[in-house]
Design an enzyme around this catalytic site. Sequence first.
Site, PDB file in Angstrom:
ATOM      1  N   GLY A 168       0.752  -1.287   0.033  1.00  0.00           N
ATOM      2  CA  GLY A 168       0.050   0.098   0.040  1.00  0.00           C
ATOM      3  C   GLY A 168       0.602   1.399  -0.125  1.00  0.00           C
ATOM      4  O   GLY A 168       0.495   2.301   0.637  1.00  0.00           O
ATOM      5  N   GLU A 204      17.396  -1.196  -2.931  1.00  0.00           N
ATOM      6  CA  GLU A 204      17.517  -1.196  -4.164  1.00  0.00           C
ATOM      7  C   GLU A 204      17.782   0.128  -4.872  1.00  0.00           C
ATOM      8  O   GLU A 204      17.571   1.118  -4.102  1.00  0.00           O
ATOM      9  CB  GLU A 204      16.581  -1.825  -5.122  1.00  0.00           C
ATOM     10  CG  GLU A 204      14.816  -1.395  -4.842  1.00  0.00           C
ATOM     11  CD  GLU A 204      13.906  -2.173  -5.472  1.00  0.00           C
ATOM     12  OE1 GLU A 204      14.158  -3.504  -5.548  1.00  0.00           O
ATOM     13  OE2 GLU A 204      12.829  -1.589  -5.736  1.00  0.00           O
ATOM     14  N   LEU A 207      15.006   4.764  -8.965  1.00  0.00           N
ATOM     15  CA  LEU A 207      14.770   5.066 -10.285  1.00  0.00           C
ATOM     16  C   LEU A 207      14.174   6.483 -10.226  1.00  0.00           C
ATOM     17  O   LEU A 207      13.286   6.568  -9.649  1.00  0.00           O
ATOM     18  CB  LEU A 207      14.178   4.268 -11.226  1.00  0.00           C
ATOM     19  CG  LEU A 207      14.700   2.594 -11.143  1.00  0.00           C
ATOM     20  CD1 LEU A 207      13.730   1.727 -12.013  1.00  0.00           C
ATOM     21  CD2 LEU A 207      16.086   2.702 -11.690  1.00  0.00           C
ATOM     22  N   HIS A 212       5.218   3.295 -14.394  1.00  0.00           N
ATOM     23  CA  HIS A 212       4.737   2.099 -13.632  1.00  0.00           C
ATOM     24  C   HIS A 212       3.877   1.357 -14.847  1.00  0.00           C
ATOM     25  O   HIS A 212       2.866   1.763 -14.898  1.00  0.00           O
ATOM     26  CB  HIS A 212       3.634   2.199 -12.399  1.00  0.00           C
ATOM     27  CG  HIS A 212       3.200   1.070 -11.827  1.00  0.00           C
ATOM     28  ND1 HIS A 212       3.461   0.959 -10.259  1.00  0.00           N
ATOM     29  CD2 HIS A 212       2.286   0.223 -12.309  1.00  0.00           C
ATOM     30  CE1 HIS A 212       2.890  -0.415 -10.244  1.00  0.00           C
ATOM     31  NE2 HIS A 212       2.129  -0.720 -11.348  1.00  0.00           N
ATOM     32  N   HIS A 239       2.058   7.211  -3.987  1.00  0.00           N
ATOM     33  CA  HIS A 239       2.406   5.725  -4.351  1.00  0.00           C
ATOM     34  C   HIS A 239       0.975   4.976  -4.506  1.00  0.00           C
ATOM     35  O   HIS A 239       0.971   3.830  -4.673  1.00  0.00           O
ATOM     36  CB  HIS A 239       3.098   5.098  -3.395  1.00  0.00           C
ATOM     37  CG  HIS A 239       4.417   5.561  -3.016  1.00  0.00           C
ATOM     38  ND1 HIS A 239       5.417   5.739  -4.108  1.00  0.00           N
ATOM     39  CD2 HIS A 239       5.231   5.826  -2.179  1.00  0.00           C
ATOM     40  CE1 HIS A 239       6.590   6.200  -3.718  1.00  0.00           C
ATOM     41  NE2 HIS A 239       6.639   6.437  -2.373  1.00  0.00           N
ATOM     42  N   GLU A 279       4.218  -6.232 -11.392  1.00  0.00           N
ATOM     43  CA  GLU A 279       4.489  -4.766 -11.361  1.00  0.00           C
ATOM     44  C   GLU A 279       5.745  -4.583 -11.749  1.00  0.00           C
ATOM     45  O   GLU A 279       6.679  -4.798 -11.055  1.00  0.00           O
ATOM     46  CB  GLU A 279       3.870  -3.999  -9.989  1.00  0.00           C
ATOM     47  CG  GLU A 279       2.527  -4.228  -9.761  1.00  0.00           C
ATOM     48  CD  GLU A 279       2.091  -3.285  -8.574  1.00  0.00           C
ATOM     49  OE1 GLU A 279       0.897  -3.116  -8.535  1.00  0.00           O
ATOM     50  OE2 GLU A 279       2.743  -2.884  -7.929  1.00  0.00           O
ATOM     51  N   GLU A 291       7.304  -5.683  -7.859  1.00  0.00           N
ATOM     52  CA  GLU A 291       6.520  -6.778  -6.948  1.00  0.00           C
ATOM     53  C   GLU A 291       5.382  -7.518  -7.620  1.00  0.00           C
ATOM     54  O   GLU A 291       4.825  -6.919  -8.595  1.00  0.00           O
ATOM     55  CB  GLU A 291       5.827  -5.991  -5.604  1.00  0.00           C
ATOM     56  CG  GLU A 291       4.731  -5.000  -5.912  1.00  0.00           C
ATOM     57  CD  GLU A 291       3.872  -4.716  -4.745  1.00  0.00           C
ATOM     58  OE1 GLU A 291       3.836  -5.444  -3.988  1.00  0.00           O
ATOM     59  OE2 GLU A 291       3.012  -3.894  -4.763  1.00  0.00           O
ATOM     60  N   ARG A 295      -3.645 -11.267  -6.732  1.00  0.00           N
ATOM     61  CA  ARG A 295      -5.092 -11.079  -6.470  1.00  0.00           C
ATOM     62  C   ARG A 295      -5.653 -10.573  -7.680  1.00  0.00           C
ATOM     63  O   ARG A 295      -4.749 -10.034  -8.570  1.00  0.00           O
ATOM     64  CB  ARG A 295      -5.246 -10.463  -5.134  1.00  0.00           C
ATOM     65  CG  ARG A 295      -4.458  -8.973  -5.146  1.00  0.00           C
ATOM     66  CD  ARG A 295      -4.907  -8.299  -4.212  1.00  0.00           C
ATOM     67  NE  ARG A 295      -4.026  -7.096  -3.803  1.00  0.00           N
ATOM     68  CZ  ARG A 295      -3.958  -5.925  -4.770  1.00  0.00           C
ATOM     69  NH1 ARG A 295      -4.667  -5.897  -5.870  1.00  0.00           N
ATOM     70  NH2 ARG A 295      -3.076  -5.070  -4.563  1.00  0.00           N
ATOM     71  N   VAL A 298      -7.808  -3.447  -8.447  1.00  0.00           N
ATOM     72  CA  VAL A 298      -8.598  -2.649  -8.770  1.00  0.00           C
ATOM     73  C   VAL A 298      -8.578  -2.148 -10.228  1.00  0.00           C
ATOM     74  O   VAL A 298      -9.801  -1.975 -10.839  1.00  0.00           O
ATOM     75  CB  VAL A 298      -8.367  -1.275  -7.873  1.00  0.00           C
ATOM     76  CG1 VAL A 298      -9.297  -0.188  -8.232  1.00  0.00           C
ATOM     77  CG2 VAL A 298      -8.224  -1.594  -6.568  1.00  0.00           C
TER      78      VAL A 298
HETATM   79  P1  ADP Z   1       3.563  -1.217  -2.477  1.00  0.00           P
HETATM   80  O1  ADP Z   1       3.618  -2.645  -2.168  1.00  0.00           O
HETATM   81  O2  ADP Z   1       3.575  -0.307  -1.339  1.00  0.00           O
HETATM   82  O3  ADP Z   1       2.500  -0.908  -3.706  1.00  0.00           O
HETATM   83  P2  ADP Z   1       5.735  -1.178  -4.549  1.00  0.00           P
HETATM   84  O4  ADP Z   1       7.154  -1.958  -4.203  1.00  0.00           O
HETATM   85  O5  ADP Z   1       4.913  -1.631  -5.526  1.00  0.00           O
HETATM   86  O6  ADP Z   1       5.004  -1.078  -2.981  1.00  0.00           O
HETATM   87  O7  ADP Z   1       6.008   0.336  -4.922  1.00  0.00           O
HETATM   88  C1  ADP Z   1       5.085   1.209  -4.883  1.00  0.00           C
HETATM   89  C2  ADP Z   1       5.506   2.325  -5.594  1.00  0.00           C
HETATM   90  O8  ADP Z   1       6.909   3.102  -5.049  1.00  0.00           O
HETATM   91  C3  ADP Z   1       5.852   2.308  -6.989  1.00  0.00           C
HETATM   92  O9  ADP Z   1       4.693   2.296  -7.763  1.00  0.00           O
HETATM   93  C4  ADP Z   1       6.784   3.344  -7.500  1.00  0.00           C
HETATM   94  O10 ADP Z   1       6.048   4.505  -7.386  1.00  0.00           O
HETATM   95  C5  ADP Z   1       7.552   3.643  -5.896  1.00  0.00           C
HETATM   96  N1  ADP Z   1       8.790   2.813  -6.057  1.00  0.00           N
HETATM   97  C6  ADP Z   1       9.088   1.471  -5.257  1.00  0.00           C
HETATM   98  N2  ADP Z   1      10.319   1.073  -5.622  1.00  0.00           N
HETATM   99  C7  ADP Z   1      10.932   2.084  -6.433  1.00  0.00           C
HETATM  100  C8  ADP Z   1      12.364   2.416  -7.017  1.00  0.00           C
HETATM  101  N3  ADP Z   1      13.205   1.432  -6.704  1.00  0.00           N
HETATM  102  N4  ADP Z   1      12.702   3.215  -7.697  1.00  0.00           N
HETATM  103  C9  ADP Z   1      11.710   4.388  -7.695  1.00  0.00           C
HETATM  104  N5  ADP Z   1      10.265   4.336  -7.065  1.00  0.00           N
HETATM  105  C10 ADP Z   1       9.974   3.032  -6.559  1.00  0.00           C
END
Ligand code: ADP
Length: 455
Positions: A168, A204, A207, A212, A239, A279, A291, A295, A298
């Site tokens: 989230g 990590e 970026l 996305h 996010h 994703e 990730e 499931r 949305v």
């Molecule tokens: P969650 O499970 O909370 O949704 P995510 O790993 O999918 O977490 O990351 C959510 C959002 O965070 C991504 O859509 C992006 O906007 C940002 N984000 C995550 N990892 C990175 C990264 N390595 N570099 C830049 N933005 C990131």
Amino acid sequence: MTRPFTSVLIANRGEIAVRIERACLELGLRPVRIASEADRDGQPGPEAGGPLVVGPSAPGRSYLNQAAILLAARVTGAEAVHPGYGFLSENADFAEAAEQAGLVFVGPPASAMRTMGDKIAAKRAMIAAGVPCVPGPGEPLPDELETVRTLADGIGYPVIVKAAGGGGGRGMRIVRESAEIADAVAITREEARRAFGNPALYLEKFLEHPRHVEFQVLCDNHGNTVWVGHRDCSVQRRHQKVVEEAPAPNIAPELAERIGMRCVEACRQIGYRGVGTFEFLYENGEFYFIEMNTRLQVEHPVTELTTGVDLVHEQLRAAQGAVLEIGRFSGEARGHAFECRINAEDPTTFVAAPGRITAVHFPNGPGIRVDSHISAGYHVSPFYDSLIAKLIVHAPNRHEAIRRMQIALSQTRIEGISTNLPLHARIFADPDFVRGCVDIHHLEKRLREEPRVEA
Ligand code: ADP
């Protein structure tokens, strides 16, 4: 465990419960609805086809109350449970408890949920399947600060500290220079311990300007897996996705096919079943896995409209053990679709705005779909997510889909509460968004430049 069933308990609420209920009816399955006390107001009781109340309004005591939900399945004779999204949908323990109670869990096996629910394990599994990942070790961060510093230097700043159990949009911290890393790790670890019960962190590369882009997959229980299109969900705030579209614009078809097939391979390796989403961040022509969501999502309707696949039907069929006819699917999209997440919130401060809806009007006509549970008189509860409707359009191309959404938004009325409709109107009037391919920071940047949204 897959097996034919004739009734499905829907362990969710709101628009997604309505969506799943309709899919069950279409497939000749008996849907069983549940509700919390807050959601029962004004609805008929179970004897008149209304929902069964499983607990008080607080989600922890109703939609997250596993024992109450399993009991509801028993007393209503439900044979399967569909968790929707949110709530128990990514809870492997619940999936296991449901199966132990003799129910079919409409989702992947608990083992696959566990692997993908831990972002470090997920990253490791993806590396093994040849899926490209964000640079950084697929290992938990050690405690010794010196090692952490060495790792961060190796990756190169800026880096992002992320919680293995995060979700989230929480449990992440950007670090721009080595002086900030110690505090960032300490704060994120504490947050992760408290919010997710799992202090494991990983590091990590951050970026700077990615989009996305995510890939939808579909698997049966017999080793058949397909990817069915991609989506762009770069329009985000904190996010959280605000607008989604399919297909993701400007992705070379050969590259999409290559990434889609890597996702298919990953599904085979982890023994996946049902629907799922990989994703990615997409920057300078490269994909980086972040990730997997194990499931229904949305934003699934934009894929449904552009591929003709009913993802909820397929999900239910996979859970029944049906064989996926791979030949029916292709990653190719027909036309273009957008989805606006309409939330009950202040359009400028984004604070949730629960209350009673006095009037509602949604547009309809060719290429317009509304997934919603609201009507005039509906009370938006402060207990749950503020999503009250999804306005979705489909048109032969992106340009026409934008025009269709602009008109649909201008014809949508929700009165009595505040909503983010003005924000959506503004996004669809933004020349950069209209041109396409904005990055994940674009919306927040716009909001900083011009914080006010005219109603
Ligand atoms: P969650 O499970 O909370 O949704 P995510 O790993 O999918 O977490 O990351 C959510 C959002 O965070 C991504 O859509 C992006 O906007 C940002 N984000 C995550 N990892 C990175 C990264 N390595 N570099 C830049 N933005 C990131």
